[in-house]
Write a protein that holds these residues in place. Structure first.
Motif, PDB file in Angstrom:
ATOM      1  N   MET A   1       0.848  -1.195   0.000  1.00 54.30           N
ATOM      2  CA  MET A   1       0.000   0.000   0.000  1.00 54.30           C
ATOM      3  C   MET A   1       0.878   1.238   0.000  1.00 54.30           C
ATOM      4  SD  MET A   1      -2.822   1.200   2.823  1.00 54.30           S
ATOM      5  CE  MET A   1      -3.679  -0.361   2.758  1.00 54.30           C
ATOM      6  N   SER A   2       0.562   2.194  -0.874  1.00 54.13           N
ATOM      7  CA  SER A   2       1.352   3.397  -0.983  1.00 54.13           C
ATOM      8  C   SER A   2       1.108   4.316   0.203  1.00 54.13           C
ATOM      9  CB  SER A   2       1.014   4.145  -2.275  1.00 54.13           C
ATOM     10  OG  SER A   2       1.204   3.318  -3.402  1.00 54.13           O
ATOM     11  N   THR A   3       2.050   5.234   0.438  1.00 51.57           N
ATOM     12  CA  THR A   3       1.886   6.256   1.454  1.00 51.57           C
ATOM     13  C   THR A   3       1.355   7.514   0.792  1.00 51.57           C
ATOM     14  OG1 THR A   3       3.697   5.380   2.771  1.00 51.57           O
ATOM     15  CG2 THR A   3       3.058   7.650   3.191  1.00 51.57           C
ATOM     16  N   ILE A   4       0.234   8.009   1.260  1.00 51.05           N
ATOM     17  CA  ILE A   4      -0.406   9.174   0.673  1.00 51.05           C
ATOM     18  C   ILE A   4      -0.233  10.348   1.613  1.00 51.05           C
ATOM     19  CG2 ILE A   4      -2.584  10.157  -0.103  1.00 51.05           C
ATOM     20  CD1 ILE A   4      -1.532   7.963  -1.901  1.00 51.05           C
ATOM     21  N   ALA A   5       0.336  11.418   1.126  1.00 52.27           N
ATOM     22  CA  ALA A   5       0.516  12.619   1.930  1.00 52.27           C
ATOM     23  C   ALA A   5      -0.571  13.626   1.585  1.00 52.27           C
ATOM     24  CB  ALA A   5       1.884  13.230   1.673  1.00 52.27           C
ATOM     25  N   PRO A   6      -1.325  14.126   2.581  1.00 52.40           N
ATOM     26  CA  PRO A   6      -2.375  15.094   2.296  1.00 52.40           C
ATOM     27  C   PRO A   6      -1.806  16.445   1.927  1.00 52.40           C
ATOM     28  CG  PRO A   6      -2.182  14.788   4.660  1.00 52.40           C
ATOM     29  CD  PRO A   6      -1.263  13.790   4.014  1.00 52.40           C
ATOM     30  N   PHE A  53      -8.092   4.200  -4.716  1.00 52.53           N
ATOM     31  CA  PHE A  53      -8.602   3.936  -3.378  1.00 52.53           C
ATOM     32  C   PHE A  53      -9.675   2.852  -3.479  1.00 52.53           C
ATOM     33  CE2 PHE A  53      -7.764   7.941  -0.613  1.00 52.53           C
ATOM     34  CZ  PHE A  53      -6.447   7.969  -1.032  1.00 52.53           C
ATOM     35  N   THR A  54      -9.607   1.872  -2.600  1.00 50.80           N
ATOM     36  CA  THR A  54     -10.586   0.799  -2.613  1.00 50.80           C
ATOM     37  C   THR A  54     -10.921   0.394  -1.182  1.00 50.80           C
ATOM     38  OG1 THR A  54     -11.129  -1.342  -3.629  1.00 50.80           O
ATOM     39  CG2 THR A  54      -8.871  -1.060  -2.831  1.00 50.80           C
ATOM     40  N   SER A  55     -11.701  -0.657  -1.011  1.00 48.99           N
ATOM     41  CA  SER A  55     -12.152  -1.045   0.319  1.00 48.99           C
ATOM     42  C   SER A  55     -12.299  -2.559   0.410  1.00 48.99           C
ATOM     43  CB  SER A  55     -13.484  -0.359   0.659  1.00 48.99           C
ATOM     44  OG  SER A  55     -14.459  -0.667  -0.305  1.00 48.99           O
ATOM     45  N   ALA A  56     -12.412  -3.036   1.647  1.00 47.39           N
ATOM     46  CA  ALA A  56     -12.486  -4.480   1.886  1.00 47.39           C
ATOM     47  C   ALA A  56     -13.564  -4.786   2.922  1.00 47.39           C
ATOM     48  CB  ALA A  56     -11.139  -5.003   2.371  1.00 47.39           C
ATOM     49  N   ALA A  77      -2.859  -1.035  -4.227  1.00 45.35           N
ATOM     50  CA  ALA A  77      -3.749   0.120  -4.134  1.00 45.35           C
ATOM     51  C   ALA A  77      -3.136   1.173  -3.215  1.00 45.35           C
ATOM     52  CB  ALA A  77      -5.116  -0.303  -3.610  1.00 45.35           C
ATOM     53  N   ASP A  78      -3.448   2.433  -3.476  1.00 48.95           N
ATOM     54  CA  ASP A  78      -2.934   3.504  -2.636  1.00 48.95           C
ATOM     55  C   ASP A  78      -3.593   3.525  -1.264  1.00 48.95           C
ATOM     56  OD1 ASP A  78      -1.080   5.074  -4.468  1.00 48.95           O
ATOM     57  OD2 ASP A  78      -2.884   4.961  -5.688  1.00 48.95           O
TER      58      ASP A  78
END
Length: 262
Positions: A1-6, A53-56, A77-78
């Motif tokens: 999973m990628s690291t997302i910076a706001p 972006f996804t979900s589980a 996925a990010d």
């Protein structure tokens, strides 16, 4: 999973943690923070291949365990968030950091839409059958009159028609593409077509969101959602479609949650 910076539009000072549930990496984040993050990333990022972006939920955990390619796509996925209340409940007992709440896409869409009205963030709604897609778009326009929905399409396209639609979406350059195709079609869509959409900011999987918005499928009562029994409600609503699916995936998901969570 990628690291997302706001970015600095809606700043959250602490980057969300990640926990393992049933062998999957799940972001620890609440709906409000997830909505802010989506708006930030979609509107401010340098365009290229869109963020994904996804979900589980429990069914996804079981599917990922049985399908190496699907597992790879989720891992790349990010962001993966918990769309199932049973995952939230399991995290309270099995993980070092509990999930604050369920980040259900059927609720998250409205959180993001409210912010999008303020920021001018644009949507494209792709998926479901033609009638349900049209009704979902109409419902969104009615509820959020200042929301900029730049386009929409049903999800039953292939070959040349799909390529033409991808070109249209890229030309319209929506900040957020809501992708309502269901697992695993959503993941395969991003694998096969994500790079063809460099002008899209973020792709968010939506599952059955458009069917809910169109009124085709009713949500479970709030008490059933909180207790983690929305899957049972769905089974009662659609027994022919879901009985064998849940019979095969629920026991596997429970085992994986008990043995591969931390």
């Amino acid at each position: 999973m990628s690291t997302i910076a706001p970015s600095d539009t809606f700043v959250d000072t602490v980057e969300p943690a990640v926990i393992t549930l049933g062998g999957m990496l799940i972001r620890v984040i609440d709906r409000a923070a997830e909505a802010r993050l989506m708006i930030n990333l979609a509107s401010k990022r340098t365009r290229g291949t869109p963020a994904f972006f996804t979900s589980a939920n429990g069914e996804v955990i079981a599917r990922v365990n049985a399908d190496k390619e699907l597992a790879r796509l989720f891992a790349e996925a990010d962001q993966v968030v918990a769309d199932g209340q049973p995952l939230v409940i399991a995290s309270r007992y099995l993980c070092h950091t509990p999930l604050p709440e369920r980040t259900a896409t059927t609720d998250l869409f409205h959180d993001v839409a409210k912010l999008a009205e303020e920021t001018g963030t644009t949507f494209y709604m792709f998926g479901a059958e033609p009638e349900q897609n049209a009704r979902a778009v109409a419902a969104a326009r009615t509820q959020y009159p200042r929301l900029r929905i730049v386009g929409a399409s049903h999800g039953y396209l292939s070959e040349e028609a799909l390529e033409d639609k991808l070109a249209e979406i890229n030309a319209l350059a929506p900040d957020i593409l809501w992708l309502g195709l269901g697992v695993p079609r959503e993941q395969y869509f991003f694998r096969d077509h994500g790079a063809k959409l460099p002008n899209v900011g973020l792709i968010k999987t939506a599952g059955g969101l458009f069917d809910h918005m169109a009124g085709k499928v009713r949500r479970a009562p709030a008490w059933a959602q909180r207790a983690g029994f929305e899957w049972l409600w769905r089974l009662l609503m659609e027994p022919k479609r879901l009985f064998w699916r849940y019979l095969k995936t629920n026991p596997v998901a429970i085992w994986l949650l008990l043995t591969r969570s931390r």
